[in-house]
Design a protein around this motif. Structure first.
Motif, PDB file in Angstrom:
ATOM      1  N   LYS A  29       0.838  -1.207   0.000  1.00  0.00           N
ATOM      2  CA  LYS A  29       0.000   0.000   0.000  1.00  0.00           C
ATOM      3  C   LYS A  29       0.863   1.244   0.000  1.00  0.00           C
ATOM      4  O   LYS A  29       0.631   2.187  -0.750  1.00  0.00           O
ATOM      5  CB  LYS A  29      -0.874   0.016   1.254  1.00  0.00           C
ATOM      6  N   ASN A  32       2.764   1.462  -3.349  1.00  0.00           N
ATOM      7  CA  ASN A  32       1.877   1.855  -4.447  1.00  0.00           C
ATOM      8  C   ASN A  32       1.486   3.321  -4.341  1.00  0.00           C
ATOM      9  O   ASN A  32       1.389   4.019  -5.344  1.00  0.00           O
ATOM     10  CB  ASN A  32       0.625   0.978  -4.448  1.00  0.00           C
ATOM     11  N   ALA A  36       3.971   4.062  -7.124  1.00  0.00           N
ATOM     12  CA  ALA A  36       3.201   3.494  -8.223  1.00  0.00           C
ATOM     13  C   ALA A  36       4.008   2.497  -9.040  1.00  0.00           C
ATOM     14  O   ALA A  36       4.041   2.527 -10.253  1.00  0.00           O
ATOM     15  CB  ALA A  36       2.651   4.592  -9.128  1.00  0.00           C
ATOM     16  N   ALA A  39       2.664  -4.171 -10.361  1.00  0.00           N
ATOM     17  CA  ALA A  39       1.917  -4.936  -9.367  1.00  0.00           C
ATOM     18  C   ALA A  39       2.569  -6.219  -8.889  1.00  0.00           C
ATOM     19  O   ALA A  39       1.911  -7.051  -8.303  1.00  0.00           O
ATOM     20  CB  ALA A  39       0.545  -5.253  -9.928  1.00  0.00           C
ATOM     21  N   THR A  42       1.786  -7.738  -5.237  1.00  0.00           N
ATOM     22  CA  THR A  42       0.487  -8.212  -4.767  1.00  0.00           C
ATOM     23  C   THR A  42       0.337  -9.723  -4.802  1.00  0.00           C
ATOM     24  O   THR A  42      -0.610 -10.251  -4.271  1.00  0.00           O
ATOM     25  CB  THR A  42      -0.633  -7.611  -5.620  1.00  0.00           C
TER      26      THR A  42
END
Ligand SMILES: [Zn+2]
Length: 58
Positions: A29, A32, A36, A39, A42
């Motif tokens: 979190k 990101n 940014a 992914a 995750t």
């Protein structure tokens, strides 16, 4: 104390989280939100032991 991610009892090893998985979720979190990044972070599921090697494999 309970885990801020899933509200289960925290594990002293991963305080304040209940598991490596929740610690990673929280970290993701932050990452990101700040950077940014793609992914790759995750993909941590059941065993809670994945992490860096997932990134390396992609
Ligand atoms: Zn948790």
């Amino acid at each position: 104390m309970s885990c801020p991610i899933c509200a289960r009892d925290a594990d002293p090893k991963y305080t304040p989280f209940c598991s490596r998985r929740c610690a990673d979720v929280d970290l993701a979190k932050w990452l990101n939100g700040s950077y940014a990044i793609p992914a790759a972070v995750t993909d941590v599921d059941e065993d809670g032991e994945t992490g860096q090697d997932e990134v390396a494999r992609q």
